[in-house]
Design a protein around this motif. Structure first.
Motif, PDB file in Angstrom:
ATOM      1  N   MET A 311     179.892 -27.302  31.372  1.00 47.51           N
ATOM      2  CA  MET A 311     180.740 -27.092  30.194  1.00 47.51           C
ATOM      3  C   MET A 311     180.235 -25.962  29.312  1.00 47.51           C
ATOM      4  SD  MET A 311     181.789 -30.932  28.913  1.00 47.51           S
ATOM      5  CE  MET A 311     182.666 -30.296  27.470  1.00 47.51           C
ATOM      6  N   THR A 312     178.939 -25.661  29.366  1.00 47.92           N
ATOM      7  CA  THR A 312     178.383 -24.622  28.499  1.00 47.92           C
ATOM      8  C   THR A 312     178.390 -23.246  29.151  1.00 47.92           C
ATOM      9  OG1 THR A 312     176.102 -24.959  29.268  1.00 47.92           O
ATOM     10  CG2 THR A 312     176.853 -26.318  27.428  1.00 47.92           C
ATOM     11  N   GLU A 313     178.749 -23.178  30.428  1.00 48.91           N
ATOM     12  CA  GLU A 313     178.791 -21.889  31.119  1.00 48.91           C
ATOM     13  C   GLU A 313     180.190 -21.278  31.008  1.00 48.91           C
ATOM     14  OE1 GLU A 313     177.327 -22.589  35.041  1.00 48.91           O
ATOM     15  OE2 GLU A 313     175.328 -23.142  34.344  1.00 48.91           O
ATOM     16  N   VAL A 314     180.335 -20.030  31.438  1.00 47.35           N
ATOM     17  CA  VAL A 314     181.617 -19.342  31.273  1.00 47.35           C
ATOM     18  C   VAL A 314     182.043 -18.658  32.564  1.00 47.35           C
ATOM     19  CG1 VAL A 314     181.337 -18.949  28.798  1.00 47.35           C
ATOM     20  CG2 VAL A 314     180.494 -17.229  30.407  1.00 47.35           C
ATOM     21  N   LEU A 315     183.364 -18.494  32.690  1.00 51.45           N
ATOM     22  CA  LEU A 315     183.901 -17.696  33.785  1.00 51.45           C
ATOM     23  C   LEU A 315     183.595 -16.219  33.554  1.00 51.45           C
ATOM     24  CD1 LEU A 315     187.353 -19.469  34.167  1.00 51.45           C
ATOM     25  CD2 LEU A 315     185.425 -19.607  35.752  1.00 51.45           C
ATOM     26  N   GLY A 316     183.827 -15.747  32.319  1.00 53.44           N
ATOM     27  CA  GLY A 316     183.451 -14.390  31.931  1.00 53.44           C
ATOM     28  C   GLY A 316     184.000 -13.315  32.849  1.00 53.44           C
ATOM     29  N   MET A 317     185.289 -13.346  33.124  1.00 54.18           N
ATOM     30  CA  MET A 317     185.869 -12.363  34.053  1.00 54.18           C
ATOM     31  C   MET A 317     187.173 -11.768  33.514  1.00 54.18           C
ATOM     32  SD  MET A 317     187.187 -14.961  37.063  1.00 54.18           S
ATOM     33  CE  MET A 317     188.137 -13.660  37.836  1.00 54.18           C
ATOM     34  N   LYS A 318     187.166 -11.434  32.221  1.00 51.37           N
ATOM     35  CA  LYS A 318     188.375 -10.896  31.592  1.00 51.37           C
ATOM     36  C   LYS A 318     188.475  -9.381  31.747  1.00 51.37           C
ATOM     37  CE  LYS A 318     186.566  -9.890  26.936  1.00 51.37           C
ATOM     38  NZ  LYS A 318     187.180  -8.588  26.653  1.00 51.37           N
ATOM     39  N   ALA A 319     189.715  -8.897  31.678  1.00 53.21           N
ATOM     40  CA  ALA A 319     189.949  -7.464  31.518  1.00 53.21           C
ATOM     41  C   ALA A 319     189.567  -7.068  30.088  1.00 53.21           C
ATOM     42  CB  ALA A 319     191.417  -7.153  31.790  1.00 53.21           C
ATOM     43  N   PRO A 320     189.205  -5.805  29.855  1.00 56.08           N
ATOM     44  CA  PRO A 320     188.665  -5.398  28.548  1.00 56.08           C
ATOM     45  C   PRO A 320     189.548  -5.730  27.353  1.00 56.08           C
ATOM     46  CG  PRO A 320     188.301  -3.670  30.165  1.00 56.08           C
ATOM     47  CD  PRO A 320     189.167  -4.697  30.835  1.00 56.08           C
ATOM     48  N   GLN A 321     190.863  -5.675  27.509  1.00 53.98           N
ATOM     49  CA  GLN A 321     191.760  -5.852  26.364  1.00 53.98           C
ATOM     50  C   GLN A 321     192.003  -7.316  26.001  1.00 53.98           C
ATOM     51  OE1 GLN A 321     192.727  -5.204  29.412  1.00 53.98           O
ATOM     52  NE2 GLN A 321     194.694  -6.171  29.916  1.00 53.98           N
ATOM     53  N   CYS A 322     191.497  -8.228  26.782  1.00 55.34           N
ATOM     54  CA  CYS A 322     191.831  -9.636  26.594  1.00 55.34           C
ATOM     55  C   CYS A 322     190.933 -10.310  25.556  1.00 55.34           C
ATOM     56  CB  CYS A 322     191.703 -10.383  27.919  1.00 55.34           C
ATOM     57  SG  CYS A 322     192.898  -9.853  29.152  1.00 55.34           S
ATOM     58  N   THR A 323     191.543 -11.176  24.755  1.00 52.74           N
ATOM     59  CA  THR A 323     190.811 -11.967  23.781  1.00 52.74           C
ATOM     60  C   THR A 323     191.571 -13.251  23.505  1.00 52.74           C
ATOM     61  OG1 THR A 323     190.012 -12.079  21.495  1.00 52.74           O
ATOM     62  CG2 THR A 323     191.889 -10.655  21.906  1.00 52.74           C
ATOM     63  N   ILE A 324     190.843 -14.293  23.151  1.00 55.27           N
ATOM     64  CA  ILE A 324     191.475 -15.568  22.834  1.00 55.27           C
ATOM     65  C   ILE A 324     192.323 -15.467  21.579  1.00 55.27           C
ATOM     66  CG2 ILE A 324     189.564 -16.468  21.444  1.00 55.27           C
ATOM     67  CD1 ILE A 324     191.668 -18.450  24.017  1.00 55.27           C
TER      68      ILE A 324
END
Length: 436
Positions: A311-324
Motif C-alpha cells: 500500500m505504501t509503494e507506487v506504480l509511478g509510471m505517468k506521462a509528464p503532464q499527468c497529475t491527480i
C-alpha cells in the motif's frame, strides 16, 4: 441465529441521516425486517439479540465499485486468500471485480456461498465479502492490460494466462457478450487505453476501435447488461462515452477538464468511478496518505505485512503532464453538473499503492478533502449511488426487505468521516450474519 435488533442508533440509511433509530433484521433470511427512524422503539421480538447502538452509527455495508480479485500482481507464493477477507473486516461487504478469469470468480463465489451456509449451520461468522464481476474485460489482441501485466515478470505461466484472454473484433462482440452473460457476468467492461497518460509512447500498444466498443455496448444493452469502460485519458474517455457506455471506471489525469465533456456524460446518463487511489499511485503523489492508511489498516484491521508495504509503494509510471489534480478538478465539475460519482479504488492484491478494503477509506477521504463532497455525499457514493447505478436492488440502502449488509461504527462518520477508519468499526454483518 434469529432476530437481531439494533436500538438507539444513529442511522445513515444510504441516503439520509436519522438521529435515533431502531433496525431489526433476520439472520435466517438475511434481510431487514423493519426500520423505525422515528424513535428508539421498545417493541422487541421475544428471544431477539438486542444491541445498544447509543453513541454509534449504523450504515449500509460499503461497496467498492472497482477492484480486481485475480492474483496476477502477487509474487510467487504470496497469500491470495485475503482478497475477500480484508475488505469485509474493513466494512466493505461488496466488491465489484473489473477483469478477472471466470474460473477464479466462480471459485470465489462458490466459497462465498459455502461460507454463508456454514455460518448459518454452525452459528459462526462469515469471512468473505460479496462479489460482483465483469469476468474478463473486452480485451483485444495485444491491447490493454495485456502488455502491462506482462511487463514486470513475464513467466511462461503468466504468458499462458494472458493468452487465454479475449481478443475481440466487432464480428465477435455479440458472441463475447452472450458467453459472458451465460457465465454469470454482472456487467461488461470495456478497455480503452492509448497510453497517453502513461510513461509509454502514445498508441504504442494496440487500441480498441470505436467500432468495436460500439458493437460491444450494443450487444450488452440488448442482453440487459450494464457497460463500463476503462480510460485514463480525455481522448479515450470520449471514445468510451461515444460508444454508449453507462459509466467510466476511471477519470482522466492527462489534462484539466473542460465543460464540453459534460454533455457526453449527460447524453448517456453516465457515471464515473474516479479511482483516485490508484491514479495517485500512477502519478506518484499522496505518499503521506498511502502511509497513513496502510498504518491504520495494519494496526487496527489486521492486514498483513506484505499488504501494508504494498500500500505504501507506487506504480509511478505517468506521462509528464499527468497529475491527480486534473482528477480532482474533473470530479468537482461533475458534482456541479449532477453527474453521479461512484466510489471505487482499482485495488488489487499486489498492485502497488492499493489495498482491497482500506483503500476505499482513502478514496472517500479524497472526495471530501479535495473534491468538495460532504461526508454524507461521500458515503452515498459507496452505498446507495453504487447500488442504484449498477442495479443492485437488494443492497446499498437500509430499508425493509433489503439484504442485512450492515456496518456499525462507534461515533459519527456522517459528521466526521475519520470515525469510519480510526478504530471505530465494531460490527459488520453480511446477509444478517456477523463478520465482526
Amino acid at each position: 441465529m434469529g432476530i437481531t435488533v439494533i436500538k438507539s442508533v444513529r442511522l445513515f440509511d444510504g441516503n439520509e441521516v436519522f438521529p435515533t433509530s431502531t433496525v431489526t433484521f433476520d439472520t435466517d433470511s438475511g434481510t431487514i425486517i423493519s426500520v423505525d427512524t422515528s424513535s428508539s422503539s421498545n417493541d422487541v421480538p421475544p428471544d431477539a439479540e438486542v444491541i445498544d447502538g447509543s453513541g454509534h452509527t449504523l450504515l449500509p455495508g460499503l461497496i467498492d465499485a472497482h477492484v480486481h480479485v485475480h492474483g496476477l500482481h502477487l509474487p510467487e507464493g504470496a497469500d491470495h486468500s485475503q482478497v475477500l477477507r480484508t475488505p469485509l473486516r474493513c466494512g466493505v461487504t461488496t466488491i465489484c471485480d473489473m477483469h478477472s478469469d471466470p474460473e477464479i470468480i466462480h471459485k470465489f463465489k462458490a466459497n462465498i456461498k459455502e461460507g454463508v451456509a456454514r455460518a448459518k449451520k454452525d452459528n459462526s461468522k462469515v469471512a468473505l465479502a460479496d462479489l460482483k464481476s465483469s469476468l474478463y474485460g473486452a480485451t483485444i489482441e495485444g491491447g490493454w492490460p495485456k502488455p502491462i501485466v506482462l511487463a514486470h515478470d513475464p513467466t511462461e505461466e503468466l504468458k499462458a494466462t494472458v493468452k487465454t484472454w479475449p481478443s475481440l473484433t466487432p464480428e465477435t462482440a455479440e458472441d463475447f457478450v452472450k458467453s459472458h452473460k451465460s457465465q454469470g457476468a454482472d456487467y461488461i467492461k470495456l478497455m480503452q487505453e492509448n497510453c497517453c497518460s502513461l510513461a509509454l509512447p502514445t498508441n504504442s500498444i494496440p487500441v480498441a476501435t470505436p467500432e468495436l466498443q460500439s458493437s460491444v455496448v450494443k450487444a450488452a444493452h440488448a442482453a440487459d447488461l450494464l457497460v463500463v469502460g476503462h480510460a485514463t485519458s480525455r481522448e479515450s474517455t470520449e471514445i468510451v462515452l461515444k460508444s454508449g457506455a453507462d459509466g467510466l471506471t476511471h477519470t482522466f489525469v492527462d489534462q484539466s477538464p473542460t465543460e464540453d465533456i459534460v454533455p457526453l456524460y449527460k447524453e448517456n446518463n453516465a457515471f464515473v468511478i474516479p479511482t483516485l487511489v490508484i491514479l495517485s499511485s500512477l502519478t506518484n503523489e499522496l505518499q503521506d496518505l498511502r502511509e497513513k492508511f496502510a498504518g491504520i489498516a495494519h494496526k487496527n484491521f489486521g492486514i498483513d505485512d506484505f499488504t501494508k508495504q504494498n500500500m505504501t509503494e507506487v506504480l509511478g509510471m505517468k506521462a509528464p503532464q499527468c497529475t491527480i489534480e486534473h482528477a480532482y478538478e474533473t470530479i468537482r465539475m461533475f458534482r456541479k453538473h449532477g453527474i453521479d460519482v461512484v466510489a471505487g479504488t482499482d485495488s488489487a492484491a499486489g498492485l502497488k499503492g492499493s489495498g482491497i478494503g482500506p483503500s476505499l477509506w482513502m478514496e472517500l477521504g479524497l472526495y471530501v478533502e479535495q473534491c468538495g463532497m460532504s461526508t454524507v455525499e461521500a458515503l452515498r457514493s459507496c452505498t446507495s449511488v453504487t447500488a442504484r447505478r449498477f442495479g443492485f436492488g437488494d443492497r446499498g440502502v437500509v430499508e425493509k426487505g433489503r439484504r442485512a449488509d450492515l456496518l456499525l461504527v462507534k461515533g459519527d462518520p456522517t459528521g466526521r468521516l475519520e470515525d469510519l477508519w480510526e478504530g471505530g468499526i465494531v460490527g459488520v454483518w453480511k446477509e444478517g450474519l456477523r463478520a465482526i
